[in-house]
Write a protein that holds these residues in place. Structure first.
Motif, PDB file in Angstrom:
ATOM      1  N   ARG A   1     -33.447  26.503   3.111  1.00  0.00           N
ATOM      2  CA  ARG A   1     -32.170  27.084   3.541  1.00  0.00           C
ATOM      3  C   ARG A   1     -31.468  26.153   4.536  1.00  0.00           C
ATOM      4  O   ARG A   1     -30.258  25.926   4.443  1.00  0.00           O
TER       5      ARG A   1
ATOM      6  N   HIS B   1     -24.116  22.002   2.873  1.00  0.00           N
ATOM      7  CA  HIS B   1     -22.907  22.829   2.788  1.00  0.00           C
ATOM      8  C   HIS B   1     -21.909  22.465   3.894  1.00  0.00           C
ATOM      9  O   HIS B   1     -20.723  22.261   3.634  1.00  0.00           O
TER      10      HIS B   1
ATOM     11  N   GLY C   1     -22.538  26.750  -1.210  1.00  0.00           N
ATOM     12  CA  GLY C   1     -22.157  28.072  -0.698  1.00  0.00           C
ATOM     13  C   GLY C   1     -22.674  29.182  -1.598  1.00  0.00           C
ATOM     14  O   GLY C   1     -23.231  30.176  -1.125  1.00  0.00           O
TER      15      GLY C   1
ATOM     16  N   LYS D   1     -14.570  33.635   1.369  1.00  0.00           N
ATOM     17  CA  LYS D   1     -14.732  32.173   1.274  1.00  0.00           C
ATOM     18  C   LYS D   1     -14.929  31.740  -0.176  1.00  0.00           C
ATOM     19  O   LYS D   1     -14.431  30.696  -0.601  1.00  0.00           O
TER      20      LYS D   1
ATOM     21  N   ALA E   1     -16.390  31.351   8.503  1.00  0.00           N
ATOM     22  CA  ALA E   1     -17.826  31.042   8.478  1.00  0.00           C
ATOM     23  C   ALA E   1     -18.455  31.224   9.850  1.00  0.00           C
ATOM     24  O   ALA E   1     -19.581  31.695   9.982  1.00  0.00           O
TER      25      ALA E   1
ATOM     26  N   LYS F   1     -17.741  35.226  11.011  1.00  0.00           N
ATOM     27  CA  LYS F   1     -18.322  36.204  10.081  1.00  0.00           C
ATOM     28  C   LYS F   1     -17.725  37.602  10.281  1.00  0.00           C
ATOM     29  O   LYS F   1     -18.447  38.556  10.583  1.00  0.00           O
TER      30      LYS F   1
END
Ligand code: HEM
Length: 189
Positions: free
Chosen positions: A22, A29, A85, A105, A166, A169
């Motif tokens: 991750r 990303h 993403g 997004k 992002a 949030k």
């Protein structure tokens, strides 16, 4: 007794990325998003140089660079941002369309990719040819130039907004009334 920590964790079924994977995908990303913004800044610089340079050769060179070299890196960074993403959405607890901030997004990224492919790409050979003609002594054509202001302005505004989304949030979960736990969720892992 209610376990408030457990209540903060969204339930998720399906495979999750291991923490290291991750981190890697998130790093790629963020780099892709940053590179995309960088390419857009470069586009803005080339448009401004093309519009303002006193020397037609310099202006022509800016348009040639714009028409020849920009689209590839822009498309690659946009698609990489989209792919990583989507992977982060699908294989983390955020989900692809579970939280408004991810879904918005996704919509923005898809819309911008479509704009690059179907609005920007077809006109690029004309921009390069115009640059070549201008450098060769042809008169300026304001009608070609006027349309070039919008792509970097729209894209940079959208990407700045996407970056804020992002980071902040906002807006909680889709299909539910906002609850303090969902709205306050920042990093469910
Ligand atoms: C439109 C351009 C995009 C930009 C500028 C952008 C930017 C960012 C940034 C800066 C982060 C790091 C935020 C943080 O860790 O606090 C992030 C994380 C994230 N992005 Fe994007 N993103 C974009 C597109 C997308 C798309 C299309 C999706 C999904 C469909 C997506 C899903 C995610 C997810 C799920 C995270 C959190 C990953 C995690 O913490 O595990 N992003 N994005």
């Amino acid at each position: 007794m209610v376990d408030t920590q457990a209540a903060k964790k969204p339930v998720r079924h399906g495979p999750l990325l291991p923490p290291r994977a991750r981190q890697l995908v998130l790093t790629v990303h963020v780099i892709a998003a940053g590179a995309w913004i960088g390419v857009d800044v470069m586009v803005a610089v080339l448009v401004v140089v093309g519009m303002t340079a006193a020397d037609p050769a310099a202006a022509g060179l800016a348009y040639q660079a714009l028409g020849t070299y920009v689209l590839g890196p822009m498309l690659v960074s946009a698609l990489l941002c989209l792919a990583t993403g989507v992977a982060l959405g699908m294989f983390t607890r955020w989900g692809l369309v579970r939280y408004w901030w991810v879904a918005v997004k996704l919509a923005m990224n898809l819309a911008l990719c479509a704009a690059i492919l179907f609005a920007l790409r077809p006109g690029m050979p004309e921009v390069a040819a115009y640059g070549q003609a201008l450098a060769g002594g042809a008169p300026p054509a304001p009608e070609v130039v006027a349309q070039l202001v919008y792509p970097p302005a729209v894209s940079l505004t959208a990407l700045a907004l996407a970056t804020w989304i992002a980071v902040a949030k906002p807006w909680g979960r889709l299909g539910r009334r906002r609850r303090p736990d969902a709205a306050g969720l920042r990093n469910p892992g």
